[in-house]
Design a protein around this motif. Structure first.
Motif, mmCIF file in Angstrom:
data_model
loop_
_atom_site.group_PDB
_atom_site.id
_atom_site.type_symbol
_atom_site.label_atom_id
_atom_site.label_comp_id
_atom_site.label_asym_id
_atom_site.label_seq_id
_atom_site.Cartn_x
_atom_site.Cartn_y
_atom_site.Cartn_z
ATOM 1 N N TYR A 267 32.245 -0.536 50.971
ATOM 2 C CA TYR A 267 32.554 0.811 50.478
ATOM 3 C C TYR A 267 31.285 1.635 50.300
ATOM 4 C CZ TYR A 267 34.023 4.538 47.332
ATOM 5 O OH TYR A 267 34.240 5.762 46.752
ATOM 6 N N LEU A 268 30.222 1.020 49.784
ATOM 7 C CA LEU A 268 28.961 1.746 49.608
ATOM 8 C C LEU A 268 28.435 2.258 50.946
ATOM 9 C CD1 LEU A 268 27.069 -0.423 46.942
ATOM 10 C CD2 LEU A 268 28.388 1.684 46.592
ATOM 11 N N ARG A 269 28.654 1.512 52.007
ATOM 12 C CA ARG A 269 28.221 1.965 53.333
ATOM 13 C C ARG A 269 29.019 3.199 53.764
ATOM 14 N NH1 ARG A 269 24.968 -2.244 55.069
ATOM 15 N NH2 ARG A 269 24.535 -1.352 57.133
ATOM 16 N N VAL B 96 23.660 3.143 52.315
ATOM 17 C CA VAL B 96 23.424 1.964 53.147
ATOM 18 C C VAL B 96 22.369 1.050 52.527
ATOM 19 C CG1 VAL B 96 22.666 1.174 55.422
ATOM 20 C CG2 VAL B 96 24.085 3.225 55.218
ATOM 21 N N GLY B 97 21.313 1.625 51.981
ATOM 22 C CA GLY B 97 20.258 0.802 51.384
ATOM 23 C C GLY B 97 20.773 -0.024 50.218
ATOM 24 N N LEU C 277 24.431 -6.951 49.539
ATOM 25 C CA LEU C 277 24.671 -8.094 50.425
ATOM 26 C C LEU C 277 23.626 -9.191 50.201
ATOM 27 C CD1 LEU C 277 25.579 -6.290 53.764
ATOM 28 C CD2 LEU C 277 27.114 -7.689 52.365
ATOM 29 N N ALA C 278 22.378 -8.784 50.012
ATOM 30 C CA ALA C 278 21.308 -9.764 49.776
ATOM 31 C C ALA C 278 21.522 -10.528 48.473
ATOM 32 C CB ALA C 278 19.952 -9.054 49.752
ATOM 33 N N LEU C 279 22.264 -9.933 47.527
ATOM 34 C CA LEU C 279 22.548 -10.598 46.250
ATOM 35 C C LEU C 279 23.825 -11.446 46.323
ATOM 36 C CD1 LEU C 279 21.685 -7.601 43.910
ATOM 37 C CD2 LEU C 279 20.444 -9.780 44.009
ATOM 38 N N HIS D 169 23.125 7.506 42.362
ATOM 39 C CA HIS D 169 22.431 8.195 43.457
ATOM 40 C C HIS D 169 23.417 9.059 44.251
ATOM 41 C CE1 HIS D 169 20.561 8.500 47.525
ATOM 42 N NE2 HIS D 169 19.442 8.648 46.808
ATOM 43 N N HIS D 170 24.619 8.532 44.468
ATOM 44 C CA HIS D 170 25.644 9.270 45.195
ATOM 45 C C HIS D 170 26.058 10.522 44.424
ATOM 46 C CE1 HIS D 170 29.015 9.979 47.847
ATOM 47 N NE2 HIS D 170 29.872 9.876 46.835
#
Length: 388
Positions: A321-323, A328-329, A335-337, A381-382
């Motif tokens: 959803y964030l993408r 994206v960042g 994903l890394a978490l 941020h959004h």
């Protein structure tokens, strides 16, 4: 007293360990070949010295081990973790009932909500609001939730954890009930203060607090007692740990919108999985008391996969959803978490969820809570990007 008896017991253990050490050394000396007569004196002195040093070292080591065990048990008692020592200090018992170790997710949730508001700045006033909101969510209302849960669970705890303060008789029923009301009304007072401080037209923080208190009550107490039903009970618990403190933090520092409420409600499915982790240790007691936790209803094998599936699928969906909203960042960071959590699920939890529940949570949950904060920062941020 209990503490004096414990001290005498520890002294006896130390003496027994030292005696066993001496006995072991004496046995070894008896089996050893005797030296020739001309060297008997010098060997005897050396052996005596070495034996004395060995006994001293063993005694010191035994005392150090006992002290470490005592300190560890004392810390567990204060944090409300299994394996804590018994105490007759009423204030330590009161703190134990609130389970301070469970405050952390709620305090963290407030931080995530503040980040998601997009308006938090490091001013003394904002820090004061944040600390008051964290106190309300953690020590007061989570403390209330844990205390009333222990009160309603006193019969099942007599089976699963008979050393808990209430079933063991370490605290009176009257004292427990007083604590429940003091924590509850204290939380409400903090909520009302925050609404006045933030000059809300509608007392949103107070409304959230009343709703959360009601959820806490029906989770633990009859006639509803949601915890008796695996799905509803675990989701109510997960939402209380993720959505409610997030909403409170965001309402204090910004506007609580419907879209972020929906996102956090869905994110609470991961909280459902975390709640299931805690059910594995209580299978026997739950089965005896007729509580249909998911491990009881589905068995250990199915329940463990439901658990990890809800945790992983929810976070992966949020990352997706964030993408879609252009973050994206932050999506990549989330994903890394997620991947370390999956690794620890296969390393600890899936092989034996009963034995390794604590080890798994200690290893994987830091990544989950940082994922929550990452999502909050992404939303903030959004919001600012839309406003610009």
């Amino acid at each position: 007293s209990i503490q004096a008896s414990a001290a005498r017991a520890r002294a006896s253990v130390r003496g027994a360990r030292a005696a066993r050490a001496v006995q072991g050394l004496g046995s070894s000396a008896a089996l050893a070949p005797r030296p020739i007569a001309m060297r008997a004196s010098s060997f005897g002195v050396g052996a005596s010295a070495r034996s004395a040093r060995g006994v001293a070292n063993l005694t010191v080591r035994a005392m150090a081990d006992e002290e470490k065990e005592d300190k560890g048990a004392g810390v567990k008692q204060l944090l409300g973790i299994r394996g804590g020592e018994r105490t007759d200090n009423i204030w330590k018992i009161r703190l134990q009932l609130t389970k301070p170790v469970t405050w952390v997710p709620l305090i963290w949730g407030v931080m995530c909500g503040a980040a998601a508001s997009g308006h938090y700045t490091w001013t003394p006033e904002n820090v004061g609001k944040a600390l008051l909101c964290m106190t309300m969510s953690g020590p007061l209302l989570t403390g209330y939730t844990q205390t009333i849960n222990d009160w309603e669970d006193r019969e099942i705890d007599a089976i699963n954890e008979p050393d808990r303060p209430i079933p063991s008789g370490a605290i009176s029923e009257f004292d427990v009930q007083v604590q429940i009301y003091v924590l509850l009304f204290g939380g409400w007072a903090c909520a009302w203060t925050l609404d006045q401080w933030c000059e809300h037209d509608f007392p949103i923080v107070t409304a959230l607090t009343l709703f959360g208190s009601w959820i806490s009550y029906i989770y633990s107490a009859p006639p509803l007692k949601l915890k008796q039903e695996g799905w509803r009970g675990n989701y109510a618990l997960g939402a209380s740990y993720i959505a409610l403190p997030w909403w409170a933090g965001q309402a204090v520092f910004g506007e609580l919108s419907l879209d972020v409420m929906v996102m956090t409600v869905l994110y609470s499915i991961a909280g459902l999985g975390i709640a299931i982790v805690n059910d594995f240790k209580s299978i026997e007691g739950d089965r005896q008391m007729g509580l249909m936790s998911l491990p009881v209803a589905f068995g250990v094998e199915k329940a463990k996969w439901i658990c990890v599936g809800s945790i992983d699928a929810t976070q992966l969906a949020v990352a997706g959803y964030l993408r879609t909203i252009g973050e994206v960042g932050y999506s990549n960071a989330l994903l890394a978490l997620i991947f370390p959590q999956i690794f620890f699920q296969f390393k600890f939890f899936l092989p034996d969820p009963i034995k390794n529940d604590v080890k798994y949570q200690a290893s994987a949950q830091p990544f989950l809570v940082f994922g929550l904060l990452t999502t909050g920062l992404a939303w903030g941020h959004h919001i600012n990007a839309i406003g610009a």
